[in-house]
Structures are given as structure tokens and as C-alpha cells.
Design an enzyme around this catalytic site. Structure first.
Site, PDB file in Angstrom:
ATOM      1  N   TYR A  78      -9.993   7.073   1.116  1.00 26.02           N
ATOM      2  CA  TYR A  78      -8.864   7.382   2.006  1.00 26.02           C
ATOM      3  C   TYR A  78      -7.948   8.423   1.339  1.00 26.02           C
ATOM      4  O   TYR A  78      -7.446   8.191   0.238  1.00 26.02           O
ATOM      5  CB  TYR A  78      -8.123   6.065   2.281  1.00 26.02           C
ATOM      6  CG  TYR A  78      -6.706   6.168   2.760  1.00 26.02           C
ATOM      7  CD1 TYR A  78      -6.403   6.790   3.963  1.00 26.02           C
ATOM      8  CD2 TYR A  78      -5.667   5.608   2.018  1.00 26.02           C
ATOM      9  CE1 TYR A  78      -5.091   6.865   4.399  1.00 26.02           C
ATOM     10  CE2 TYR A  78      -4.351   5.677   2.458  1.00 26.02           C
ATOM     11  CZ  TYR A  78      -4.072   6.308   3.642  1.00 26.02           C
ATOM     12  OH  TYR A  78      -2.779   6.385   4.076  1.00 26.02           O
TER      13      TYR A  78
ATOM     14  N   ILE B 133      -6.262  -3.675   3.507  1.00 25.92           N
ATOM     15  CA  ILE B 133      -5.392  -3.489   4.678  1.00 25.92           C
ATOM     16  C   ILE B 133      -6.140  -3.754   5.999  1.00 25.92           C
ATOM     17  O   ILE B 133      -5.514  -4.047   7.020  1.00 25.92           O
ATOM     18  CB  ILE B 133      -4.720  -2.095   4.645  1.00 25.92           C
ATOM     19  CG1 ILE B 133      -3.563  -2.048   5.635  1.00 25.92           C
ATOM     20  CG2 ILE B 133      -5.722  -0.986   4.870  1.00 25.92           C
ATOM     21  CD1 ILE B 133      -2.617  -0.898   5.455  1.00 25.92           C
TER      22      ILE B 133
ATOM     23  N   LYS C 218      -2.743  -2.017  10.334  1.00 28.42           N
ATOM     24  CA  LYS C 218      -4.065  -1.848  10.952  1.00 28.42           C
ATOM     25  C   LYS C 218      -4.462  -3.075  11.765  1.00 28.42           C
ATOM     26  O   LYS C 218      -4.691  -2.983  12.965  1.00 28.42           O
ATOM     27  CB  LYS C 218      -5.108  -1.559   9.870  1.00 28.42           C
ATOM     28  CG  LYS C 218      -4.682  -0.511   8.868  1.00 28.42           C
ATOM     29  CD  LYS C 218      -4.525   0.863   9.473  1.00 28.42           C
ATOM     30  CE  LYS C 218      -3.990   1.843   8.442  1.00 28.42           C
ATOM     31  NZ  LYS C 218      -3.927   3.206   8.924  1.00 28.42           N
TER      32      LYS C 218
HETATM   33  C1  LIG Z   1      -7.013   2.062   2.985  1.00 28.34           C
HETATM   34  C2  LIG Z   1      -5.598   2.329   3.386  1.00 28.34           C
HETATM   35  N1  LIG Z   1      -4.596   1.967   2.577  1.00 28.34           N
HETATM   36  C3  LIG Z   1      -3.307   2.203   2.901  1.00 28.34           C
HETATM   37  C4  LIG Z   1      -2.950   2.832   4.078  1.00 28.34           C
HETATM   38  C5  LIG Z   1      -1.490   3.088   4.388  1.00 28.34           C
HETATM   39  O1  LIG Z   1      -0.919   2.024   5.061  1.00 28.34           O
HETATM   40  P1  LIG Z   1       0.622   2.011   5.542  1.00 28.34           P
HETATM   41  O2  LIG Z   1       0.677   2.733   6.840  1.00 28.34           O
HETATM   42  O3  LIG Z   1       0.966   0.552   5.649  1.00 28.34           O
HETATM   43  O4  LIG Z   1       1.422   2.692   4.476  1.00 28.34           O
HETATM   44  C6  LIG Z   1      -3.965   3.228   4.958  1.00 28.34           C
HETATM   45  C7  LIG Z   1      -3.644   3.952   6.215  1.00 28.34           C
HETATM   46  O5  LIG Z   1      -4.462   4.600   6.800  1.00 28.34           O
HETATM   47  C8  LIG Z   1      -5.310   2.966   4.608  1.00 28.34           C
HETATM   48  O6  LIG Z   1      -6.322   3.334   5.413  1.00 28.34           O
END
Ligand SMILES: Cc1ncc(COP(=O)(O)O)c(C=O)c1O
Length: 381
Positions: A107, A193, A223
Site C-alpha cells: 500500500y 485494517i 474499511k
Molecule cells: C493497508 C492500509 N493501512 C492503512 C490505511 C490508512 O487508513 P486510515 O484511512 O484509517 O488512515 C489504508 C488505507 O487505504 C490501508 O489500505
């Protein structure tokens, strides 16, 4: 974003299948949030900045189902998004120049969350097309390589369910990576997440099940609950030092008490298990829809079992195996078909031609986007 698709009012607008957001749930979750939106005077004042106890308690109770063991609210830190939690961990675990090992593709937000301000170096653990399978030997090799360059490795990061691969890691692999990390005295950050976003019958092995102070699990509401705009992230760690440090640093990433109140109410709602079951059935419907359409259009993909994205293989649609041509294809789909998907290079993928598509866009967008993708790809090369 300036010209978004709408089936009725703007059918010629852009369809976004590039951003990983869950649009399938709002109608179902809104009544829970409305019910939980109570105004109390205590919330008008300063409180524990790393998460008010009523939310940390509700989160501990919720997560212990996944953990299959009791969890303590003392081991939980709340911050403004999983991104913020990841940054807190990077600051806490790393001095500038220290390394975090991450399997690729990964990511792209990790580059910012973990590296940008902390100064930590993200060291890639490259995985091979077409199945991108991780094994601990790869992690060990990346560790040995970084160490031989004089870099101090402080942590390894795993994402499960994975973004962009859309798959969960099995229990044995998680154990092997944790065992390796424990031997080397490095930390394991587990980004979970997407932990509730699973296809039917899939078992997700959560790092919460292992009691080890080197494991730090990241979760959030963006998510599985489709609440990315609420910006609420969760850390669970059984290291007293990591909890103390991240609590201090979370001063800069505090979540509004009003939001915390609503989310605690959501987690305490007796109907929550039903909501989560419903979320999974919608996820499954959308997944079924996307793979049916991909197959109709002759687009290969990596079969998924968790998360909200699918990793599709457009290598056959490139004119040459290069990232320039991957970019060209992406741009053509955007300009000519007005559909946005995400090119693999952004995920540090080593082979051109892979793309990520989010299948939890609104259903009408998903259908229109897949239609456009199929049409665009018949025209190329
Ligand atoms: C694997 C992963 N970690 C963290 C995040 C970020 O999450 P947040 O919107 O809660 O900061 C995302 C968002 O796409 C993600 O896909």
C-alpha cells in the site's frame, strides 16, 4: 473528483475504482451511528488524548473476539486514522535511518505514514509475479541484506488481509515471521485494517492471537465499517514502552470526543454482529460481480479472499513490458474511458502490468467501471 460519475446526473463522469473505500455499507450503518450520537457534557472537555476509556474498553471487547483471548483497554491507543497509528509506531520504533522491512507490492501510503516524517527507511522484500507469495526466507534475506549494508532493521510489516493483493496470510506464515522477528529482536507491525472484510469460509489469523510484546496490531474504522472520513485508527500492543510512547505522541493525532462516543456506541450495539454479517454478504456479492465481469472480458486476476480490492493482471494488454507502458495504459483508460484504477508501480510492484481495482465502489459505479475497462482493453494495444 471534480467530474464524478453518477448514473442519473452525470453518466459521462469519471468512475473511480482506484481509491480503496467501502461504499457498500452506509445505508446499513447510518442508523447505528444516529442512535449512538448522544451529546454529553463530558465530551465537551479535554479527556484522555490517546483514546477515551469508554472507546478503548469497547474496542478491547470487540477485538477480543478476533484475539480469542481477553484484551486490556490499557494496551489500546486511538489516533486519527490507521495512517496516524503507523506513523506513531515508526517514530516510536525507529531512529532516522533505521529500517522497516515490507513485502512488495505494498500500500503506497506506507511510504508517507512510516517513512516521510520519521526518517525510517522502508526496505523492500520483493515478491514475484504471478502469485506474489511471501515466505519467511524472503524476509530473512532482506534482513540479512540490509544488515550487511550497516542498516539497523527495527521491524517487519505485514498486511493481512493484504492491500493490494486481496489475500490473507495463513497462520503458519504469521508464526514463522513472528518467530524470526523474535529471534532477531525486531518488531512486527501487523496492519489488519481489512480484518472483517473476508469472503465466506475464510479464516483470518490475527496477530492479536499471539501474546508477544514485539507484535503491534493496527486496525481502524475506515474499511470494514466504510468510515474512512471519520479518521479513526487503533493500535493494540502489549509492550508497555510502545504503549507509553505512542500515547504521548498521539497528542498530535487526537480524535474528537464526539466521534469516539459514536464509535463506542456502534461497537456496543447488540446488532453489531448482524451488521458485520450483512457487510460480508455485500462484500461477497461485489466480489462475485467483479470476477464474473473480469472473466467475461478475459482479464486475469489474482483470486482474492479478503479485503476490498482485487489485483488484476493486464500484462497482456501492454505494448512492451515497461512501467512507461503501464503508465500509458493507465492514462488511456483514464482519458478515453474515464475509468480510474491504480497502476502496480505505485505499489512498488517489480513487474509492469499489474493494477489494483477496488470492488466496493457503489454498485452502479462498479458495473459502469468494469464495462469501460473491458471496452478500453479491447481497443489496446
Ligand atoms: C493497508 C492500509 N493501512 C492503512 C490505511 C490508512 O487508513 P486510515 O484511512 O484509517 O488512515 C489504508 C488505507 O487505504 C490501508 O489500505
Amino acid at each position: 473528483m471534480e467530474d464524478p460519475y453518477d448514473a442519473n446526473t452525470n453518466p459521462g463522469g469519471y468512475v473511480n475504482l482506484g481509491t480503496a473505500e467501502n461504499h457498500l455499507l452506509f445505508d446499513a450503518i447510518a442508523p447505528f451511528l444516529r442512535e449512538a450520537a448522544v451529546i454529553v457534557e463530558a465530551d465537551a472537555h479535554y479527556n484522555e488524548l490517546y483514546g477515551i476509556s469508554f472507546l478503548r474498553e469497547a474496542v478491547a471487547d470487540f477485538l477480543q473476539i478476533r484475539a480469542k483471548r481477553p484484551l486490556s483497554p490499557e494496551h489500546i491507543v486511538i489516533a486519527s486514522g490507521a495512517s496516524a497509528v503507523l506513523e506513531l509506531l515508526a517514530f516510536t520504533l525507529c531512529d532516522p535511518g533505521d529500517a522497516i522491512l515490507i513485502p512488495t507490492p505494498y500500500y503506497p501510503g506506507f511510504d508517507y505514514d512510516l517513512g516521510l516524517r520519521s526518517g525510517a527507511e522502508l526496505v523492500e522484500v520483493p515478491l514475484d509475479s504471478p502469485d506474489f507469495r511471501l515466505d519467511e526466507a524472503r524476509v530473512e534475506a532482506a534482513f540479512a541484506d540490509a544488515t550487511s549494508r550497516g542498516t539497523r532493521v527495527r521491524a517487519v510489516l505485514l498486511t493481512s488481509p493484504h492491500n493490494p493483493l486481496g489475500q490473507v496470510y495463513d497462520e503458519a506464515l504469521v508464526h514463522r515471521v513472528v518467530d524470526f522477528a523474535t529471534r532477531k529482536e525486531i518488531h512486527v507491525i501487523l496492519d489488519e485494517i481489512y480484518a472483517e472484510s473476508l469472503l465466506p469460509g475464510v479464516e483470518h489469523f490475527s496477530g492479536l492471537r499471539i501474546k508477544n510484546p514485539l507484535i503491534h496490531v493496527v486496525y481502524g474504522f475506515a474499511k470494514d465499517f466504510g468510515l474512512s472520513g471519520y479518521k479513526v485508527g487503533i493500535l493494540h500492543s502489549e509492550s508497555a514502552q510502545v504503549v507509553a510512547a505512542t500515547q504521548e505522541l498521539s497528542y498530535f493525532h487526537t480524535v474528537s470526543t464526539v466521534t469516539q462516543r459514536m464509535l463506542a456506541g456502534l461497537l456496543r450495539d447488540p446488532q453489531l454482529p448482524e451488521l458485520l454479517r450483512y457487510a460480508r454478504s455485500r462484500l461477497n456479492d461485489s466480489y462475485g460481480r467483479v470476477i464474473e465481469k473480469l472473466s467475461q472480458h478475459g482479464i486475469p486476476y489474482l483470486p482474492g479472499n479478503g479485503g476490498i480490492v482485487i489485483w488484476i493482471d493486464l500484462r497482456a494488454f501492454l505494448r512492451s513490458s515497461s512501467f512507461e507502458d503501464e503508465q500509458r495504459l493507465w492514462q488511456e483508460l483514464l482519458d478515453q474511458e474515464r475509468v480510474s484504477i491504480s497502476p502496480g508501480q505505485a505499489f512498488h510492484c517489480k513487474e509492469p502490468g499489474w493494477f489494483r481495482l477496488c470492488f466496493t465502489a457503489p454498485i452502479a459505479h462498479l458495473d459502469a467501471g468494469l464495462e469501460r475497462l473491458g471496452r478500453g482493453l479491447t481497443r489496446t494495444p
